[in-house]
Design an enzyme around this catalytic site. Structure first.
Site, PDB file in Angstrom:
ATOM      1  CB  CYS A 108      -0.894   0.093   1.255  1.00 19.56           C
ATOM      2  SG  CYS A 108      -2.019  -1.458   1.235  1.00 19.56           S
ATOM      3  CG  HIS A 243      -3.191   3.523   2.673  1.00 17.03           C
ATOM      4  ND1 HIS A 243      -3.738   3.270   1.489  1.00 17.03           N
ATOM      5  CD2 HIS A 243      -3.185   2.216   3.406  1.00 17.03           C
ATOM      6  CE1 HIS A 243      -3.997   1.870   1.624  1.00 17.03           C
ATOM      7  NE2 HIS A 243      -3.851   1.328   2.559  1.00 17.03           N
ATOM      8  CG  ASN A 273      -6.768  -0.696   1.653  1.00 21.01           C
ATOM      9  OD1 ASN A 273      -6.003  -0.084   0.826  1.00 21.01           O
ATOM     10  ND2 ASN A 273      -6.161  -1.214   2.839  1.00 21.01           N
TER      11      ASN A 273
HETATM   12  N1  ACO Z   1     -18.858  -7.858  10.019  1.00 21.05           N
HETATM   13  C1  ACO Z   1     -19.444  -8.243  11.325  1.00 21.05           C
HETATM   14  N2  ACO Z   1     -18.622  -8.579  12.278  1.00 21.05           N
HETATM   15  C2  ACO Z   1     -17.220  -8.841  11.796  1.00 21.05           C
HETATM   16  C3  ACO Z   1     -16.673  -8.573  10.543  1.00 21.05           C
HETATM   17  C4  ACO Z   1     -17.574  -7.882   9.569  1.00 21.05           C
HETATM   18  N3  ACO Z   1     -17.404  -7.620   8.247  1.00 21.05           N
HETATM   19  N4  ACO Z   1     -15.517  -8.636  10.681  1.00 21.05           N
HETATM   20  C5  ACO Z   1     -15.188  -8.988  11.783  1.00 21.05           C
HETATM   21  N5  ACO Z   1     -16.127  -9.084  12.619  1.00 21.05           N
HETATM   22  C6  ACO Z   1     -16.259  -9.660  14.043  1.00 21.05           C
HETATM   23  C7  ACO Z   1     -15.073 -10.515  14.335  1.00 21.05           C
HETATM   24  O1  ACO Z   1     -15.684 -11.679  14.053  1.00 21.05           O
HETATM   25  C8  ACO Z   1     -15.088 -10.198  16.081  1.00 21.05           C
HETATM   26  O2  ACO Z   1     -15.991 -11.107  16.402  1.00 21.05           O
HETATM   27  P1  ACO Z   1     -15.950 -11.913  17.995  1.00 21.05           P
HETATM   28  O3  ACO Z   1     -15.697 -10.605  18.674  1.00 21.05           O
HETATM   29  O4  ACO Z   1     -17.244 -12.352  18.109  1.00 21.05           O
HETATM   30  O5  ACO Z   1     -14.768 -12.654  17.735  1.00 21.05           O
HETATM   31  C9  ACO Z   1     -15.656  -8.609  16.031  1.00 21.05           C
HETATM   32  O6  ACO Z   1     -16.214  -8.481  14.995  1.00 21.05           O
HETATM   33  C10 ACO Z   1     -14.388  -7.962  16.420  1.00 21.05           C
HETATM   34  O7  ACO Z   1     -13.472  -8.246  15.435  1.00 21.05           O
HETATM   35  P2  ACO Z   1     -12.031  -7.504  15.403  1.00 21.05           P
HETATM   36  O8  ACO Z   1     -10.939  -8.106  14.481  1.00 21.05           O
HETATM   37  O9  ACO Z   1     -11.558  -7.418  16.907  1.00 21.05           O
HETATM   38  O10 ACO Z   1     -12.504  -5.929  15.102  1.00 21.05           O
HETATM   39  P3  ACO Z   1     -11.465  -4.588  15.141  1.00 21.05           P
HETATM   40  O11 ACO Z   1     -12.381  -3.714  15.556  1.00 21.05           O
HETATM   41  O12 ACO Z   1     -10.184  -4.929  15.187  1.00 21.05           O
HETATM   42  O13 ACO Z   1     -11.785  -4.256  13.335  1.00 21.05           O
HETATM   43  C11 ACO Z   1     -10.646  -4.304  11.279  1.00 21.05           C
HETATM   44  C12 ACO Z   1     -11.429  -5.156  12.508  1.00 21.05           C
HETATM   45  C13 ACO Z   1     -11.611  -3.388  10.489  1.00 21.05           C
HETATM   46  C14 ACO Z   1      -9.940  -5.334  10.385  1.00 21.05           C
HETATM   47  C15 ACO Z   1      -9.570  -3.406  12.145  1.00 21.05           C
HETATM   48  O14 ACO Z   1      -8.790  -4.264  12.933  1.00 21.05           O
HETATM   49  C16 ACO Z   1      -8.671  -2.715  11.062  1.00 21.05           C
HETATM   50  O15 ACO Z   1      -9.305  -1.727  10.172  1.00 21.05           O
HETATM   51  N6  ACO Z   1      -7.200  -3.162  10.983  1.00 21.05           N
HETATM   52  C17 ACO Z   1      -6.518  -2.627  10.063  1.00 21.05           C
HETATM   53  C18 ACO Z   1      -6.232  -3.277   8.968  1.00 21.05           C
HETATM   54  C19 ACO Z   1      -6.035  -2.840   7.780  1.00 21.05           C
HETATM   55  O16 ACO Z   1      -6.475  -1.777   7.461  1.00 21.05           O
HETATM   56  N7  ACO Z   1      -5.972  -3.609   6.775  1.00 21.05           N
HETATM   57  C20 ACO Z   1      -6.149  -3.216   5.577  1.00 21.05           C
HETATM   58  C21 ACO Z   1      -4.920  -3.924   4.756  1.00 21.05           C
HETATM   59  S1  ACO Z   1      -3.409  -3.309   4.964  1.00 21.05           S
HETATM   60  C22 ACO Z   1      -3.252  -1.852   4.858  1.00 21.05           C
HETATM   61  O17 ACO Z   1      -3.679  -1.284   3.983  1.00 21.05           O
HETATM   62  C23 ACO Z   1      -2.078  -1.104   5.858  1.00 21.05           C
END
Ligand code: ACO
Length: 319
Positions: A108, A243, A273
């Site tokens: 990215c 980003h 993204n």
């Molecule tokens: N819909 C509903 N529930 C969901 C979804 C969804 N799409 N995805 C995950 N969940 C659930 C999980 O299963 C979990 O359930 P549980 O508590 O019963 O186990 C709960 O939601 C919480 O999940 P977390 O992973 O803790 O949620 P978080 O608040 O961390 O959000 C996310 C997840 C959005 C991926 C976040 O961690 C994030 O944005 N991280 C950065 C990653 C990123 O941006 N990656 C992109 C590629 S890399 C880059 O560009 C840098």
């Protein structure tokens, strides 16, 4: 080095959060509050090279030059249908350019890495006057579409910038540190009669919370480096173009720098993204809707798998 033209292209298919919730256990409410994404443009029938070429055409038109005027093309790409030749070679032919070209994969952060290389080319090669950087990405083809924690995050698209010799770019800071576990995808190569090791492939694997922390730390560090190097403060920066991975990452960085919301324009709600294309796509939007003013101080910052990150500080001199 100066930016003299920008362009972008999106696939025509709009996929809303509600559309995703028809086949995934998710909701508009969850995706919106956790990521800021409302919809994304997804590749269906179009090829990534078509989007890349369209973004290049738009950037060349904005710059007022033609493809024959280009001296180099750098294409940032993580994945596309061709393993070889490079996407840059395909796009070079499509837009009618004849200059040398190559691809880079810095995930990215690819736009910032490409800008740094372009800047070095201008400094080291006196016969180079125009460089085209194009970032073309289809991260939606890396995901498991049964896996709600990854596939909802991404969109496809291309962003491009035409660069010319000049002194608008004041600093570029890059950082890389090997950390594979939080974000990777492995593909299986063709078998040979001699392979004895165990091999496998699969979709993108991501530890979301680890990536979140790495992204915030790397971006803050890179931004601090380019701001300090110029002897200015965070308040002196007019716009921070980050980003577009997650609105909460952008907000965490903004709060940490203690800056006003208006300085952090974003479009993640519309596109998700788009990997390395996200910063040039945002830049093109702000260029075309005349948000950016001549003389503005702008910081670009991106971060991604690797872990790779980079930031740069420039003066905007384009009308
Ligand atoms: N819909 C509903 N529930 C969901 C979804 C969804 N799409 N995805 C995950 N969940 C659930 C999980 O299963 C979990 O359930 P549980 O508590 O019963 O186990 C709960 O939601 C919480 O999940 P977390 O992973 O803790 O949620 P978080 O608040 O961390 O959000 C996310 C997840 C959005 C991926 C976040 O961690 C994030 O944005 N991280 C950065 C990653 C990123 O941006 N990656 C992109 C590629 S890399 C880059 O560009 C840098």
């Amino acid at each position: 080095m100066n930016i003299i033209g920008t362009g972008r292209a999106h696939p025509s298919l709009t996929v809303t959060n509600d559309m995703l919730s028809t086949f995934l256990d998710t909701s508009d409410e969850w995706i919106t509050t956790r990521t800021g994404i409302k919809q994304r443009q997804l590749i269906s029938h179009v090829k990534l090279e078509d989007l890349a070429a369209e973004a290049c055409h738009n950037a060349l038109k904005d710059a007022g030059i033609s493809a024959e005027d280009l001296d180099f093309i750098i294409c940032s790409n993580v994945v596309n249908e061709y393993i070889t030749p490079s996407l840059s070679c395909i796009v070079q032919g499509m837009i009618g350019a004849t200059c040398p070209c190559f691809d880079l994969n810095s995930a990215c952060a690819g736009f910032i890495y490409a800008l740094d290389i372009a800047n070095s080319f201008f400094k080291s090669k006196s016969d180079i006057n125009h460089i085209l950087v194009v970032c073309a990405e289809e991260p939606t083809r890396m995901c498991d579409w049964q896996e709600r924690s990854t596939c909802v995050l991404f969109g496809d698209g291309a962003g491009a910038a035409v660069l010319k010799r000049g002194d608008d770019f004041k600093s570029i800071a890059l950082s890389s540190f090997s950390s594979i576990d939080p974000l990777y995808q492995i593909r299986q190569l063709e078998k040979t009669p001699f392979i004895t090791k165990e091999e496998f492939g699969g979709p993108l694997v991501m530890k979301g919370q680890d990536v979140f922390k790495l992204a915030v730390n790397a971006s803050l560090n890179d931004i601090r480096r380019v701001v300090e190097e110029n002897g200015i403060t965070y308040d002196d920066v007019d716009y921070y173009l980050l980003h577009q991975a997650n609105i909460r990452i952008i907000e965490t960085i903004r709060k940490s720098l203690d800056q006003d919301k208006v300085k952090f324009p974003h479009n993640i709600a519309n596109y998700g993204n788009t990997s390395s294309a996200s910063v040039p796509i945002l830049l093109d939007e702000l260029n075309r809707n005349q948000t950016l003013n001549r003389g503005d101080t702008i910081v670009l910052s991106a971060f991604g798998a690797g872990f790779t990150a980079g930031a740069c500080l420039l003066k905007w001199s384009k009308n």
